[in-house]
Every structure is written in C-alpha cells, then in structure tokens.
Motif scaffolding. Structure first.
Motif: not given
Length: 416
Positions: A364, A394-395, A398-399, A402, A405-406, A408-409
């Motif tokens: 991360r 994670d979802e 990311c939103t 970060a 989108s998930i 992209d991660f």
C-alpha cells in the motif's frame, strides 16, 4: 469267607440298581429289608467302629437266610448261590434291575446322532452371515485415540461434546489421561463447574480440546482460583471471558496468578485498574512464558528507541506487542521508521500498525508513492493515518484513500 464277601457285594449292587430304576419300588425293598433285619441287635448293642466290617458281613448273612443261624449249606462246607437265598421280593426286584436298560446313555447317544457335524470350512447362508456380530478388537497400543472411541463411553461422549481428539492426542500424555477417566465420575463435575464459571455450551468442546488437563484437576482447587480472581475485583463476565480465551488460566495456582499480576504491574508501572484491563484483553499474558515479554520490552526500549512512557502507551493500546516475534517487530519498525519516515510519537499514537503484515504495509505504501499520495504528516494536506493505511479493506482503501480503482491496484501489484 471271601466268597461270601463277593456275594454280599454283588447283592448290594443289585439293590442299588433296583432303587435307581424305580423309586416307589425302592420303598418296598426297604420295607422288606427292614422285616428281614428284625433280628438285629438293639442300637446300644451295635459293634464298635473297629468291628463294623465283620458286623456288616454277619448282618448280611442273617438277611440272606432270614434267621440268625447259619445256612445248612455252610454247615456242610458247600455254598449255594446268593440268588437262591434272597427273599422273594428282593429276587423280583433283582430280576427287573438286571434287565433295566441304560435309558440315559441311549437318549444321550441318540441326541449326539441328531447333532449335525460342523466344519470351519462349511458354507453358511447370507442370512446366517448377516446375523453374525463380530466385535472389533481393542488394540493394545495405538498412536491415535480414534481406535478406542468405539470401546470407550468417555471418548464417545467427549466427541459428541465437540472435543477434537486428533488435536488432543498431540498434547503430551493427554490421550492416556482421557482413557483413564470416567465421564460420569470425573468429567461431568468439571463440565458443570465450567458452565457455572461462564463457559458457553458450544465452547466446552473447543475448551477441552485446548486444555484436556483440566479434567484431572480438583474442583475445589479450581473454585479457589476463581475466588481469587473475584477478590481482585474481576467481574463474572470478565472471568468467563478470560477463562474462555486462555483455557490454561485455571491450571495456575493462586500464588502463580498473584505473581503474574504483580509482574505486569511493577514492570510496566501500571495501576491496578490498567493491569486488570491489560490481562482482560489478553489473558494469555498470565499463562504464557515471561521471558519473551521481558525481551520485547528491552527491544522496544534499547533497539527501537522508545521511551518508558511511550512503551506504556504502546503496550496498553496493543498488548499483543509483548508476545510478538522480535524479528518481526524489528523489521516492521525499520520499514515504518526508516523507509516511510514515521516518527516515534506517531508510532506511539497508532501502535496497532505493529500487528499488521509487513507485506500489506509495503504494497500500500508503494502504491500511494506511485500515485504521489504517500503523506503521513497530520500537519500536511491529504494526510493518511497509519490506521487507515493498514485496517481498511482493499476496495475501501483504493476508492477513499488512494482515489483509484481496485483494478489499478491489482495491476500495480503485478509489476512488483
């Protein structure tokens, strides 16, 4: 004289045979014999024990002739057959007795003839084979308790209770212990005690799986330890939580429990209330070894550079740091402090970061650095707290953190 003895012996055998052949007629034989023996001497004049054989022979001679005088044939020196000298009723019984067949032997032989011969190789029908019940043999030695479940009522009831015997047998001498216990006599009282302490029914099986040794403890000793915890102002719900989360807790004596509480209070400089709160949240501190705890405290102070008050805050917020791996603790601190630039006071504020996987922290942080959003200073805009960095899924990370989108991660992680 010898001839007379043989005749008397034969005559007595014939009488016994007649008696066995027909009981009512034996009564008549006894009656006729009594009449023939009316000439016997009175009871007080009977011969002594040493003279019993001659007396019997003489008595039998009297009976054979019906009087006390010797027979004429004896006077002449010749002897007639004993059958001719017997009284007439006895002669009739003798004749019948001699012709009496051995019915018992005949019936026995007939029964034997009716029994079919059997052989170990003889075939049997399927119906007969189904009716044969073969009990499994109890193994003399085994490496698993599974072989004894069908033979032990105690093990069967423990399995129904939810005890995992495959885990129990891995513990030293635990399997031998269970095989020596009686469920009604030894185990039931322990189960009732645990339920009274506050262990739920669905937790009894997992509890005994982790600590089968409590089944060998004395109930009075267990009650004494619970009473000690109550004397330290632990509530019933708190004791139930501690016992459920640390199954070995009640194996410790009152003296040992008291020493453990005193250690954390003095070593960390906590108050009584904070010490209680610490062991309620992590009760295995009272049951585990103290050496790792001492080593981690030294690592935090000497190698990681935390102050005593900072260590107090870290331990109180995250008690698991006391039992964490030293290697993992140092690696996590090195990455957070030396790579990410997180100062000591920020780590003290968010000590839960030490409980997170180092790989997650790296992934991360590198993704945020790639996006240009790795900002951990609360005085700067777009600040990201350490708690958000490690605790969010994670979802959400990311939103919300970060701003990506998930997908992209996930693509970024493939490049690492």
């Amino acid at each position: 004289m010898a001839l007379w003895a043989r005749q008397v012996s034969r005559w007595r055998c014939l009488l016994q045979t007649a008696r066995a052949a027909e009981f009512p007629r034996r009564l008549r034989i006894c009656s006729s014999t009594a009449q023939a023996c009316r000439g016997f001497a009175p009871l007080g004049l009977l011969p002594s024990r040493n003279d019993v054989l001659p007396w019997k022979l003489q008595a039998c001679r009297h009976i054979s002739v019906g009087s006390c005088s010797p027979p004429d044939s004896a006077k002449d020196g010749s002897f007639s057959s004993p059958e001719s000298n017997l009284p007439s009723p006895v002669k009739q019984e003798q004749a019948k007795a001699e012709t009496l067949p051995d019915l018992n032997a005949k019936i026995l032989y007939e029964d034997w003839d009716d029994i079919p011969s059997s052989s170990a190789l003889e075939e049997i029908s399927e119906e007969e084979a189904v009716q044969i019940i073969a009990e499994p043999l109890l193994p003399l030695r085994s490496s698993t308790l599974r072989d004894y479940v069908d033979h032990s009522e105690t093990l069967a009831k423990l399995v129904n209770l939810g005890v995992d015997l495959s885990q129990v047998e891995k513990r030293q001498k635990a399997g031998q212990l269970l095989l020596t216990l009686d469920f009604e006599k030894d185990i039931r009282k322990i189960l009732l005690f645990l339920k009274d302490v506050g262990v739920e029914d669905n937790q009894l099986g997992p509890f005994l799986t982790k600590n089968p040794y409590i089944l060998a403890e004395d109930v009075e000793a267990l009650e004494t330890r619970v009473a000690y915890l109550k004397s330290k102002t632990f509530g019933k719900a708190e004791i139930a939580q501690m016992v459920s989360r640390a199954p070995y807790l009640l194996l410790f004596s009152v003296e040992r429990l008291d020493n453990r509480l005193g250690f954390f209070k003095n070593e960390l400089g906590f108050s009584v209330k904070k010490t209680k709160d610490l062991v309620i949240r992590l009760p295995r501190l009272l049951t585990g070894k103290l050496e790792p705890v001492k080593e981690n405290l030294q690592v935090c102070q000497i190698e990681l550079g935390f102050q005593h008050n900072e260590i107090q805050q870290i331990v109180f917020k995250t008690p698991k740091i006391l039992t964490a791996s030293k290697k993992r603790l140092k690696q996590t601190f090195d990455y957070l402090h030396n790579i990410m630039g997180i100062p000591h006071h920020m780590l003290t504020r968010f000590p839960q970061v030490f409980n997170s996987k180092l790989l997650r922290i790296k992934e991360r942080h590198m993704f945020l650095t790639f996006l240009g959003r790795a900002q951990y200073d609360p005085a700067q805009p777009s600040y990201i707290s350490l708690d958000q960095l490690v605790s969010l899924p994670d979802e959400v990370f990311c939103t919300e953190i970060a701003k990506a989108s998930i997908q992209d991660f996930e693509k970024f992680l493939k490049t690492l």
